[in-house]
Design a protein around this motif. Sequence first.
Motif, PDB file in Angstrom:
ATOM      1  N   ILE A   4       0.861  -1.189   0.000  1.00  0.00           N
ATOM      2  CA  ILE A   4       0.000   0.000   0.000  1.00  0.00           C
ATOM      3  C   ILE A   4       0.895   1.235   0.000  1.00  0.00           C
ATOM      4  O   ILE A   4       1.843   1.332   0.781  1.00  0.00           O
ATOM      5  N   CYS A   8      -2.979   6.116   0.052  1.00  0.00           N
ATOM      6  CA  CYS A   8      -3.793   5.696   1.211  1.00  0.00           C
ATOM      7  C   CYS A   8      -3.673   6.652   2.392  1.00  0.00           C
ATOM      8  O   CYS A   8      -4.572   6.714   3.239  1.00  0.00           O
ATOM      9  N   ASP A  13      -9.614   4.043   3.369  1.00  0.00           N
ATOM     10  CA  ASP A  13     -10.969   3.681   2.923  1.00  0.00           C
ATOM     11  C   ASP A  13     -11.429   2.330   3.467  1.00  0.00           C
ATOM     12  O   ASP A  13     -12.587   2.151   3.826  1.00  0.00           O
ATOM     13  N   LYS A  14     -10.502   1.390   3.535  1.00  0.00           N
ATOM     14  CA  LYS A  14     -10.743   0.052   4.102  1.00  0.00           C
ATOM     15  C   LYS A  14     -11.560  -0.893   3.220  1.00  0.00           C
ATOM     16  O   LYS A  14     -11.937  -1.975   3.667  1.00  0.00           O
ATOM     17  N   CYS A  16     -10.362  -2.494   0.921  1.00  0.00           N
ATOM     18  CA  CYS A  16      -9.437  -3.615   0.730  1.00  0.00           C
ATOM     19  C   CYS A  16      -9.542  -4.639   1.856  1.00  0.00           C
ATOM     20  O   CYS A  16      -9.422  -5.841   1.633  1.00  0.00           O
ATOM     21  N   CYS A  20      -9.830  -8.825   1.422  1.00  0.00           N
ATOM     22  CA  CYS A  20      -8.684  -9.707   1.669  1.00  0.00           C
ATOM     23  C   CYS A  20      -9.114 -11.022   2.316  1.00  0.00           C
ATOM     24  O   CYS A  20      -9.658 -11.026   3.411  1.00  0.00           O
ATOM     25  N   CYS A  45      -7.441  -7.147  -3.418  1.00  0.00           N
ATOM     26  CA  CYS A  45      -7.522  -5.806  -2.826  1.00  0.00           C
ATOM     27  C   CYS A  45      -7.273  -4.690  -3.837  1.00  0.00           C
ATOM     28  O   CYS A  45      -7.816  -3.591  -3.705  1.00  0.00           O
ATOM     29  N   GLU A  46      -6.433  -4.961  -4.801  1.00  0.00           N
ATOM     30  CA  GLU A  46      -5.985  -3.886  -5.701  1.00  0.00           C
ATOM     31  C   GLU A  46      -7.123  -3.149  -6.417  1.00  0.00           C
ATOM     32  O   GLU A  46      -7.181  -1.919  -6.366  1.00  0.00           O
ATOM     33  N   CYS A  49      -9.540  -0.599  -4.309  1.00  0.00           N
ATOM     34  CA  CYS A  49      -9.040   0.621  -3.671  1.00  0.00           C
ATOM     35  C   CYS A  49      -9.499   1.839  -4.477  1.00  0.00           C
ATOM     36  O   CYS A  49      -9.157   1.973  -5.642  1.00  0.00           O
ATOM     37  N   GLU A  52      -6.459   3.903  -5.746  1.00  0.00           N
ATOM     38  CA  GLU A  52      -5.379   3.170  -6.414  1.00  0.00           C
ATOM     39  C   GLU A  52      -4.058   3.232  -5.645  1.00  0.00           C
ATOM     40  O   GLU A  52      -3.007   3.572  -6.187  1.00  0.00           O
ATOM     41  N   ALA A  53      -4.140   2.897  -4.378  1.00  0.00           N
ATOM     42  CA  ALA A  53      -2.957   2.921  -3.514  1.00  0.00           C
ATOM     43  C   ALA A  53      -2.232   1.585  -3.470  1.00  0.00           C
ATOM     44  O   ALA A  53      -1.134   1.497  -2.933  1.00  0.00           O
ATOM     45  N   ILE A  54      -2.840   0.531  -4.018  1.00  0.00           N
ATOM     46  CA  ILE A  54      -2.287  -0.819  -3.853  1.00  0.00           C
ATOM     47  C   ILE A  54      -1.636  -1.324  -5.143  1.00  0.00           C
ATOM     48  O   ILE A  54      -2.230  -1.255  -6.218  1.00  0.00           O
TER      49      ILE A  54
END
Length: 78
Positions: A4, A8, A13-14, A16, A20, A45-46, A49, A52-54
């Motif tokens: 991450i 983020c 945001d959570k 993800c 998971c 998770c990607e 988000c 787009e942090a992942i």
Amino acid sequence: TYVIAQPCVDVLDKACIEECPVDCIYEGDRMLYIHPDECVDCGACEPVCPVEAIYYEDDVPDEWKDYTKANADFFEEL
Ligand code: SF4
């Protein structure tokens, strides 16, 4: 492992965390972190988000490479 990165920070945001399957995304003070030894590289998770942090570890943009270490270090400190 997935990582991450900066987007983020102060967002958390959570979405993800909901996705998971192995519950390896943890909440820090200002961002979320993925446990590098627990992540099974499923990629779920990607796409969820919103910022787009992942990223997969090999795909982390150069300006955010430090976040790979930051994710690992977060768990060292626990
Ligand atoms: Fe969890 Fe899969 Fe994302 Fe790894 S890639 S943090 S296992 S949802």
